[in-house]
Design an enzyme around this catalytic site. Structure first.
Site, mmCIF file in Angstrom:
data_model
loop_
_atom_site.group_PDB
_atom_site.id
_atom_site.type_symbol
_atom_site.label_atom_id
_atom_site.label_comp_id
_atom_site.label_asym_id
_atom_site.label_seq_id
_atom_site.Cartn_x
_atom_site.Cartn_y
_atom_site.Cartn_z
ATOM 1 N N SER A 102 48.279 36.441 53.141
ATOM 2 C CA SER A 102 48.226 37.579 52.223
ATOM 3 C C SER A 102 49.615 37.999 51.774
ATOM 4 O O SER A 102 50.516 38.220 52.592
ATOM 5 C CB SER A 102 47.536 38.766 52.895
ATOM 6 O OG SER A 102 46.177 38.507 53.124
ATOM 7 N N ILE A 156 31.169 53.016 31.246
ATOM 8 C CA ILE A 156 30.765 51.833 30.486
ATOM 9 C C ILE A 156 29.807 50.967 31.293
ATOM 10 O O ILE A 156 29.739 51.068 32.518
ATOM 11 C CB ILE A 156 31.996 50.994 30.062
ATOM 12 C CG1 ILE A 156 32.854 50.634 31.293
ATOM 13 C CG2 ILE A 156 32.813 51.726 29.016
ATOM 14 C CD1 ILE A 156 34.032 49.730 30.976
ATOM 15 N N HIS A 207 47.670 45.825 51.478
ATOM 16 C CA HIS A 207 46.970 45.890 52.765
ATOM 17 C C HIS A 207 47.796 45.320 53.915
ATOM 18 O O HIS A 207 47.461 45.536 55.082
ATOM 19 C CB HIS A 207 45.598 45.198 52.681
ATOM 20 C CG HIS A 207 45.638 43.708 52.655
ATOM 21 N ND1 HIS A 207 45.535 42.975 51.491
ATOM 22 C CD2 HIS A 207 45.759 42.790 53.653
ATOM 23 C CE1 HIS A 207 45.578 41.687 51.784
ATOM 24 N NE2 HIS A 207 45.710 41.546 53.076
ATOM 25 N N ASP A 242 46.143 46.055 45.029
ATOM 26 C CA ASP A 242 46.590 45.508 46.318
ATOM 27 C C ASP A 242 47.976 44.876 46.219
ATOM 28 O O ASP A 242 48.239 43.833 46.811
ATOM 29 C CB ASP A 242 45.582 44.485 46.856
ATOM 30 C CG ASP A 242 45.746 44.260 48.365
ATOM 31 O OD1 ASP A 242 46.428 45.084 49.008
ATOM 32 O OD2 ASP A 242 45.218 43.273 48.887
#
Length: 366
Positions: free
Chosen positions: A223, A284, A119, A149
């Site tokens: 980040s 699932i 990102h 990510d």
């Protein structure tokens, strides 16, 4: 008086014993010491970089009318009148504004490969890497994986670049000290310290959630930065924060991608630019206490097969709706969240052994 002297002697002895034990622990690097984190910061200050990106504005056509459309000819005298009408009420082509973002990355080898978050660099036209000594380089995007990510970029330089050492996130324990280095709000090489609050966190960001939770302060700009253990090795990629609402701000809960998950992904990005994962072909759901009791399971573990996709590997192997998958390649599936991560690690086309619970018995399928 004699009793007081004995108490004083015992207290003094206890103090020296405690000091000796703690000094030995500091030397082992297992707890906070006077120089552990400052040494890590100093040794890695050139390996952790600031990443800034720029995305060019893009034209978005809101309306386009050609003269020959709607029955009008090329030289129709009414063209100017109608074009003025459509421009007035539908607008001219819109142009998006340029976008900039800030993040962090860390160099993983001397040739210039850098790990960061997807990102941070997604859809960017220009990626600039800035070192703590203010040197700048333009980076090339090697590959990204939006599901975890993770992104890999590279800078070209003749210099032998300093790089971090990758650790083993599987060995990380809750309560261990960790340190984050990053560029929160653009403030380069900011160091924050905390502990591992939890492991295996699922925060709903994707199908392969398996985050390390930490109270080491992580803010916008962190980040893509590294999370270090006390040995100075990277054991996570700082990725997300929990704010507790728009008005609460950072409340001290951050999340990092385990470095062991990133290792195989980065290798795929290096070689092909994308990640190829195994595919099982089942829907699932969680095994609740009620489901476990109805199926005769002693504990609510595994992943309940709710649906099998026709023609998928699971269908060809013989799995059925109602089976409970409890192991893949002899590795236990404790929860429904674990199965997608285990399946993703299996290379497409390679054999795999599934252990399922069916009709009160365990069965194996290849």
């Amino acid at each position: 008086m004699f009793t007081n002297n004995i108490r004083l002697l015992l207290t003094t002895l206890a103090f020296f014993l405690t000091f000796t034990v703690n000094s030995q622990a500091y030397e082992g690097g297992n707890v906070v010491g006077s120089s552990i984190f400052s040494d890590i910061a100093e040794n890695n200050k050139l390996s952790v970089v600031n990443i800034s990106t720029f995305t060019k504005p893009k034209v978005q056509q809101t309306y386009e009318r050609r003269p020959h459309q709607r029955g009008f000819q090329q030289n129709d005298p009414f063209n100017d009148l109608f074009n003025d009408f459509f421009q007035r009420y539908y607008g001219n082509p819109a142009q998006s504004t340029p976008k900039r973002s800030l993040g962090t990355g860390f160099i993983i080898d001397s040739s210039g490969y850098i790990i960061t978050n997807n990102h941070v660099v997604q859809d960017s036209d220009v990626i600039t890497v800035t070192f703590s000594d203010k040197k700048e380089y333009k980076a090339k995007l090697i590959g990204t994986d939006s599901k975890t990510d993770i992104a890999l970029i590279k800078i070209d330089t003749k210099d032998n670049l300093p790089h971090v050492e990758l650790g083993n996130s599987n060995d990380l324990k809750v309560g261990e000290w960790v340190m984050a280095i990053g560029n929160p709000f653009g403030l380069s090489n900011t160091v924050t310290v905390g502990v591992v609050s939890a492991k295996g966190r699922v925060i709903g960001s994707g199908p392969y959630d398996n985050y390390i939770q930490t109270d080491a302060s992580i803010n916008p700009g962190n980040s893509g930065g590294p999370l270090f253990d006390t040995k100075g090795k990277v054991i996570g990629i700082n990725t997300a924060i929990f704010t507790g609402g728009a008005s609460a701000g950072n409340i001290g809960i951050g999340f990092a991608i385990p470095i062991n998950m990133a290792k195989s992904i980065v290798e795929d990005l290096k070689t092909t630019g994308h990640v190829t994962r195994g595919y099982l072909g089942v829907m699932i759901q969680k095994v609740t206490d009620e489901i476990a009791e109805s199926l005769g399971l002693s504990t609510p573990e595994g992943a309940l097969v709710a649906e099998v996709v026709d023609g998928a590997p699971a269908d060809k192997a013989g799995l059925r709706r109602g089976d409970v998958i409890v192991a893949l390649n002899n590795q236990a599936v404790k929860s429904v969240d674990e199965l997608p991560r285990l399946v993703a690690k299996v290379k497409p086309g390679s054999p795999a052994k599934l252990t399922v619970y069916r009709n009160g018995k365990k069965k194996s399928f290849n």
